[in-house]
Design a protein around this motif. Sequence first.
Motif, PDB file in Angstrom:
ATOM      1  N   ASN A   1      33.963  29.564  36.418  1.00 11.88           N
ATOM      2  CA  ASN A   1      34.319  31.059  36.747  1.00 11.88           C
ATOM      3  C   ASN A   1      35.515  31.087  37.924  1.00 11.88           C
ATOM      4  N   THR A   2      36.517  31.541  37.357  1.00 11.02           N
ATOM      5  CA  THR A   2      37.943  31.624  38.156  1.00 11.02           C
ATOM      6  C   THR A   2      38.081  33.043  38.641  1.00 11.02           C
ATOM      7  N   SER A   3      37.239  33.824  38.751  1.00  7.27           N
ATOM      8  CA  SER A   3      37.455  35.350  39.214  1.00  7.27           C
ATOM      9  C   SER A   3      37.466  35.383  40.584  1.00  7.27           C
ATOM     10  N   VAL A   4      38.449  36.231  41.133  1.00 10.24           N
ATOM     11  CA  VAL A   4      38.453  36.458  42.522  1.00 10.24           C
ATOM     12  C   VAL A   4      38.120  37.754  42.858  1.00 10.24           C
ATOM     13  N   ALA A   5      37.042  37.631  43.800  1.00  8.51           N
ATOM     14  CA  ALA A   5      36.337  38.959  44.131  1.00  8.51           C
ATOM     15  C   ALA A   5      36.568  39.326  45.747  1.00  8.51           C
TER      16      ALA A   5
ATOM     17  N   THR B   1      29.984  41.362  43.751  1.00 10.91           N
ATOM     18  CA  THR B   1      30.171  41.206  42.461  1.00 10.91           C
ATOM     19  C   THR B   1      28.897  40.887  41.615  1.00 10.91           C
ATOM     20  N   THR B   2      28.381  41.548  40.946  1.00 13.87           N
ATOM     21  CA  THR B   2      27.446  40.866  39.719  1.00 13.87           C
ATOM     22  C   THR B   2      28.039  40.154  38.548  1.00 13.87           C
ATOM     23  N   TYR B   3      27.966  39.032  38.272  1.00 10.79           N
ATOM     24  CA  TYR B   3      28.443  38.444  37.056  1.00 10.79           C
ATOM     25  C   TYR B   3      27.572  38.350  35.995  1.00 10.79           C
ATOM     26  N   THR B   4      27.680  38.956  34.858  1.00  9.10           N
ATOM     27  CA  THR B   4      26.797  38.878  33.693  1.00  9.10           C
ATOM     28  C   THR B   4      27.553  38.008  32.642  1.00  9.10           C
TER      29      THR B   4
ATOM     30  N   VAL C   1      23.031  35.419  34.430  1.00  5.92           N
ATOM     31  CA  VAL C   1      23.445  36.370  35.422  1.00  5.92           C
ATOM     32  C   VAL C   1      23.834  35.652  36.816  1.00  5.92           C
ATOM     33  N   GLY C   2      24.918  35.624  37.250  1.00  6.16           N
ATOM     34  CA  GLY C   2      25.528  34.795  38.457  1.00  6.16           C
ATOM     35  C   GLY C   2      26.983  34.301  38.264  1.00  6.16           C
ATOM     36  N   PRO C   3      27.299  33.746  39.370  1.00  2.06           N
ATOM     37  CA  PRO C   3      28.878  33.362  39.238  1.00  2.06           C
ATOM     38  C   PRO C   3      29.163  31.968  38.578  1.00  2.06           C
TER      39      PRO C   3
ATOM     40  N   TYR D   1      32.024  30.301  18.873  1.00  2.00           N
ATOM     41  CA  TYR D   1      31.133  30.978  20.022  1.00  2.00           C
ATOM     42  C   TYR D   1      31.828  31.760  20.988  1.00  2.00           C
ATOM     43  N   ASN D   2      31.426  33.069  20.880  1.00  2.00           N
ATOM     44  CA  ASN D   2      32.227  34.122  22.044  1.00  2.00           C
ATOM     45  C   ASN D   2      31.398  33.813  23.339  1.00  2.00           C
ATOM     46  N   MET D   3      32.277  33.823  24.570  1.00  2.00           N
ATOM     47  CA  MET D   3      31.703  33.763  25.718  1.00  2.00           C
ATOM     48  C   MET D   3      32.250  34.950  26.397  1.00  2.00           C
ATOM     49  N   GLN D   4      31.664  35.807  26.961  1.00  2.00           N
ATOM     50  CA  GLN D   4      31.973  37.194  27.749  1.00  2.00           C
ATOM     51  C   GLN D   4      31.571  37.273  28.978  1.00  2.00           C
ATOM     52  N   LEU D   5      32.268  37.393  30.153  1.00  2.00           N
ATOM     53  CA  LEU D   5      31.977  37.594  31.289  1.00  2.00           C
ATOM     54  C   LEU D   5      32.342  39.234  31.616  1.00  2.00           C
ATOM     55  N   THR D   6      31.346  39.827  32.237  1.00  2.00           N
ATOM     56  CA  THR D   6      31.446  41.082  32.878  1.00  2.00           C
ATOM     57  C   THR D   6      31.144  41.016  34.203  1.00  2.00           C
ATOM     58  N   THR D   7      32.218  41.703  34.931  1.00  2.00           N
ATOM     59  CA  THR D   7      32.099  41.879  36.486  1.00  2.00           C
ATOM     60  C   THR D   7      31.703  43.350  36.590  1.00  2.00           C
ATOM     61  N   SER D   8      30.629  43.423  37.703  1.00  2.00           N
ATOM     62  CA  SER D   8      30.154  44.819  37.817  1.00  2.00           C
ATOM     63  C   SER D   8      30.011  45.020  39.606  1.00  2.00           C
TER      64      SER D   8
END
Length: 281
Positions: free
Chosen positions: A47-51, A55-58, A70-72, A88-95
């Motif tokens: 996970n390279t997201s900058v919050a 944030t909730t990571y799904t 569910v988690g970073p 295989y698709n990997m999807q990250l949703t940030t909430s």
Amino acid sequence: MVTLHLNAQTPCPVDTSFTVVIHAPTEPAFALDPAQGCSGDQFCTTNTSVATSPTTYTWLLDGAPLPYFVGPAPPCTALTAIGVDSFYNMQLTTSVDGCPDQSLTDHFTVNPLPVATLGYSWPADSSTCSPLEVTFLNLSQANADIAVHDTVFFSNDGFSNNDTLTPFPNSSAVQLSFTAAIVPVEYTAILHTWNACGMDADTIRFTVLPPLVDAFFDAPGPVCADDAVQFNSLAAGALSWAWTFGDGNPSNEENPGHIYAGWGVFPVHLHVNGYCGEADW
């Protein structure tokens, strides 16, 4: 955080304040490690997201229960492919509270391991008697590595053809002849097939039987009564022998000795059984 002050326009000034919290959405970002690999390998996601806000990571992964995690930081997992590449698709949703969800999708490419399969056959109306015409066919899967040719290795002490068959591409039938002389011969054929993920092998064994024997023997010349007469079978590849000497005294030896009690002309008969038939002389 924003603090808002309100001043009432009245003879008695009253100050009222409250706080408004404004969250910034988190842009999803991640890296695949590796993005491409072999079936059975461990595939990881960083996970390279900058919050800047809570944030909730799904995480969602093809073929995994929903949600995958569910988690970073999702765990690594083994992915598989059979015969052909799998994706295989990997999807990250940030909430983030008060903000629209943000999503990002990328995919793993999983290459299959090679699966070696050596097909072989001979005519339906044929036994395994010498000479045996065997047709070989490469039925392997995921063997698309053009850098290394698929190869069949043959082994036995009496194989007269080349001991390897290469290149041996898929769907290209090859017919070879296998022989045995006096005793059965077991042949071994091993197919090696490759791709970028490794090598696989398939081994087959088959036994070729000696051909139909010819029954014949050396007939001695005139002999005297009560003399020992030696009969020698010259039938190659025989399993059993049945002699009759014309005087009612048979033998099942391969090379019997016989004594005639009286004079005369006696017909001698030899019947032999072999792996692939029988014959008389």
